[in-house]
Design a protein around this motif. Structure first.
Motif, PDB file in Angstrom:
ATOM      1  N   ALA A 144     -19.184  14.897  16.294  1.00  0.00           N
ATOM      2  CA  ALA A 144     -18.501  13.901  16.466  1.00  0.00           C
ATOM      3  C   ALA A 144     -18.904  12.701  15.525  1.00  0.00           C
ATOM      4  O   ALA A 144     -18.068  12.259  15.688  1.00  0.00           O
ATOM      5  N   LEU A 145     -19.566  13.173  14.863  1.00  0.00           N
ATOM      6  CA  LEU A 145     -19.033  11.991  13.567  1.00  0.00           C
ATOM      7  C   LEU A 145     -17.871  12.080  13.218  1.00  0.00           C
ATOM      8  O   LEU A 145     -17.429  11.012  12.421  1.00  0.00           O
ATOM      9  N   GLN A 146     -17.236  12.952  12.679  1.00  0.00           N
ATOM     10  CA  GLN A 146     -15.920  13.531  12.288  1.00  0.00           C
ATOM     11  C   GLN A 146     -14.807  13.531  13.387  1.00  0.00           C
ATOM     12  O   GLN A 146     -14.062  12.547  13.090  1.00  0.00           O
ATOM     13  N   ARG A 147     -15.003  13.145  14.830  1.00  0.00           N
ATOM     14  CA  ARG A 147     -14.390  11.965  15.570  1.00  0.00           C
ATOM     15  C   ARG A 147     -14.575  10.467  15.580  1.00  0.00           C
ATOM     16  O   ARG A 147     -13.639  10.574  15.766  1.00  0.00           O
ATOM     17  N   VAL A 148     -15.507  10.360  15.273  1.00  0.00           N
ATOM     18  CA  VAL A 148     -15.620   8.824  15.498  1.00  0.00           C
ATOM     19  C   VAL A 148     -14.682   8.259  13.584  1.00  0.00           C
ATOM     20  O   VAL A 148     -14.425   7.631  13.854  1.00  0.00           O
ATOM     21  N   CYS A 149     -15.207   8.751  12.559  1.00  0.00           N
ATOM     22  CA  CYS A 149     -14.753   8.548  11.176  1.00  0.00           C
ATOM     23  C   CYS A 149     -12.879   8.760  11.512  1.00  0.00           C
ATOM     24  O   CYS A 149     -12.194   8.526  11.002  1.00  0.00           O
ATOM     25  N   ASP A 150     -12.344  10.115  11.829  1.00  0.00           N
ATOM     26  CA  ASP A 150     -10.994  10.018  12.650  1.00  0.00           C
ATOM     27  C   ASP A 150     -10.201   8.792  12.589  1.00  0.00           C
ATOM     28  O   ASP A 150      -9.240   8.527  12.012  1.00  0.00           O
ATOM     29  N   VAL A 151     -10.837   8.637  14.335  1.00  0.00           N
ATOM     30  CA  VAL A 151     -10.409   6.606  14.767  1.00  0.00           C
ATOM     31  C   VAL A 151     -11.166   6.131  13.245  1.00  0.00           C
ATOM     32  O   VAL A 151     -10.421   4.897  13.160  1.00  0.00           O
ATOM     33  N   ALA A 152     -12.106   5.375  13.288  1.00  0.00           N
ATOM     34  CA  ALA A 152     -12.091   4.751  11.606  1.00  0.00           C
ATOM     35  C   ALA A 152     -11.614   4.435  10.723  1.00  0.00           C
ATOM     36  O   ALA A 152     -10.893   3.684  10.528  1.00  0.00           O
ATOM     37  N   MET A 153     -11.135   5.406  10.413  1.00  0.00           N
ATOM     38  CA  MET A 153     -10.044   5.963   9.046  1.00  0.00           C
ATOM     39  C   MET A 153      -8.869   5.266   9.278  1.00  0.00           C
ATOM     40  O   MET A 153      -7.842   4.840   9.285  1.00  0.00           O
ATOM     41  N   ARG A 154      -8.171   5.850  10.681  1.00  0.00           N
ATOM     42  CA  ARG A 154      -6.758   5.219  11.187  1.00  0.00           C
ATOM     43  C   ARG A 154      -6.604   3.661  11.394  1.00  0.00           C
ATOM     44  O   ARG A 154      -6.204   3.072  11.295  1.00  0.00           O
ATOM     45  N   LEU A 155      -7.730   3.398  12.554  1.00  0.00           N
ATOM     46  CA  LEU A 155      -8.427   1.844  12.501  1.00  0.00           C
ATOM     47  C   LEU A 155      -7.674   1.106  11.263  1.00  0.00           C
ATOM     48  O   LEU A 155      -7.371   0.186  10.838  1.00  0.00           O
ATOM     49  N   SER A 156      -8.409   1.389  10.287  1.00  0.00           N
ATOM     50  CA  SER A 156      -8.575   0.724   8.769  1.00  0.00           C
ATOM     51  C   SER A 156      -8.069   1.390   7.980  1.00  0.00           C
ATOM     52  O   SER A 156      -8.151   0.605   6.655  1.00  0.00           O
ATOM     53  N   LYS A 157      -6.796   1.365   8.324  1.00  0.00           N
ATOM     54  CA  LYS A 157      -6.094   2.599   7.239  1.00  0.00           C
ATOM     55  C   LYS A 157      -6.335   3.075   5.891  1.00  0.00           C
ATOM     56  O   LYS A 157      -6.012   2.725   4.965  1.00  0.00           O
ATOM     57  N   MET A 158      -7.373   3.740   6.397  1.00  0.00           N
ATOM     58  CA  MET A 158      -7.805   4.234   5.373  1.00  0.00           C
ATOM     59  C   MET A 158      -7.473   6.159   5.527  1.00  0.00           C
ATOM     60  O   MET A 158      -8.206   7.068   5.950  1.00  0.00           O
ATOM     61  N   SER A 159      -6.725   6.345   4.033  1.00  0.00           N
ATOM     62  CA  SER A 159      -6.369   7.684   3.808  1.00  0.00           C
ATOM     63  C   SER A 159      -7.202   8.406   3.551  1.00  0.00           C
ATOM     64  O   SER A 159      -8.345   8.318   2.731  1.00  0.00           O
ATOM     65  N   GLU A 160      -6.696   9.439   3.677  1.00  0.00           N
ATOM     66  CA  GLU A 160      -7.930  11.519   2.591  1.00  0.00           C
ATOM     67  C   GLU A 160      -7.442  10.607   0.877  1.00  0.00           C
ATOM     68  O   GLU A 160      -8.394  11.360   0.662  1.00  0.00           O
ATOM     69  N   ASP A 161      -6.336  10.185   0.558  1.00  0.00           N
ATOM     70  CA  ASP A 161      -6.343   9.825  -1.144  1.00  0.00           C
ATOM     71  C   ASP A 161      -6.931   9.064  -0.932  1.00  0.00           C
ATOM     72  O   ASP A 161      -7.630   8.673  -2.223  1.00  0.00           O
ATOM     73  N   ASP A 162      -7.703   7.894  -0.311  1.00  0.00           N
ATOM     74  CA  ASP A 162      -8.710   6.824  -0.053  1.00  0.00           C
ATOM     75  C   ASP A 162      -9.647   7.384  -0.682  1.00  0.00           C
ATOM     76  O   ASP A 162     -10.644   7.101  -1.665  1.00  0.00           O
ATOM     77  N   VAL A 163     -10.654   8.144   0.497  1.00  0.00           N
ATOM     78  CA  VAL A 163     -11.568   8.795  -0.032  1.00  0.00           C
ATOM     79  C   VAL A 163     -11.437   9.693  -0.814  1.00  0.00           C
ATOM     80  O   VAL A 163     -12.334   9.924  -1.795  1.00  0.00           O
ATOM     81  N   LYS A 164     -10.675  10.116  -1.801  1.00  0.00           N
ATOM     82  CA  LYS A 164     -10.407  11.062  -2.271  1.00  0.00           C
ATOM     83  C   LYS A 164     -10.891  10.196  -3.700  1.00  0.00           C
ATOM     84  O   LYS A 164     -11.102  11.170  -5.229  1.00  0.00           O
ATOM     85  N   GLU A 165      -9.731   9.559  -4.073  1.00  0.00           N
ATOM     86  CA  GLU A 165      -9.914   8.322  -5.208  1.00  0.00           C
ATOM     87  C   GLU A 165     -11.138   7.968  -5.266  1.00  0.00           C
ATOM     88  O   GLU A 165     -12.152   8.010  -5.916  1.00  0.00           O
TER      89      GLU A 165
END
Length: 121
Positions: free
Chosen positions: A96-117
């Protein structure tokens, strides 16, 4: 060409919302794009005092903190307002958390590269 004024920019309703069905929780939550200052504050949680290193806690609780920062009510106000609530949210379903986070990251233009950074990778 006509350029926007400060008043026009500041008056624009530019934050995007998306309703997300979360069957694990038995309903729907509204996820909001993070405003710039909120994203800065969110990312600052992971940065060390020197401004360059990653804090010892690393990405511990990342999903819960992101979900807590972006789940809002019908008026756009955050539903989870304290660190204790965000921590409790982290005890909920990872799916459930991942489902919400996937949308939050997409809407906020936060990429996996941002998280890795943020993680220092």
């Amino acid at each position: 060409m006509t350029y926007l004024s400060a008043e026009q920019i500041l008056g624009a309703n530019d934050l995007v919302y998306e309703d997300v069905e979360v069957p694990e929780w038995g309903g729907t939550v509204r996820v909001r794009e993070m405003p710039g200052t909120e994203r800065d504050k969110f990312e600052a949680q992971f940065i060390g005092k020197d401004g360059a290193s990653v804090r010892m806690e690393g990405l511990d609780g990342f999903r819960a903190r992101l979900a807590a920062a972006t789940i809002v009510d019908e008026h756009g106000k955050q539903v989870f307002r304290s660190a204790a609530e965000a921590k409790r949210l982290g005890e909920k379903s990872a799916t459930a958390l991942q489902r919400v986070c996937d949308v939050a990251m997409r809407l906020s233009k936060m990429s996996e590269d941002d998280v890795k950074e943020l993680a220092g990778n």
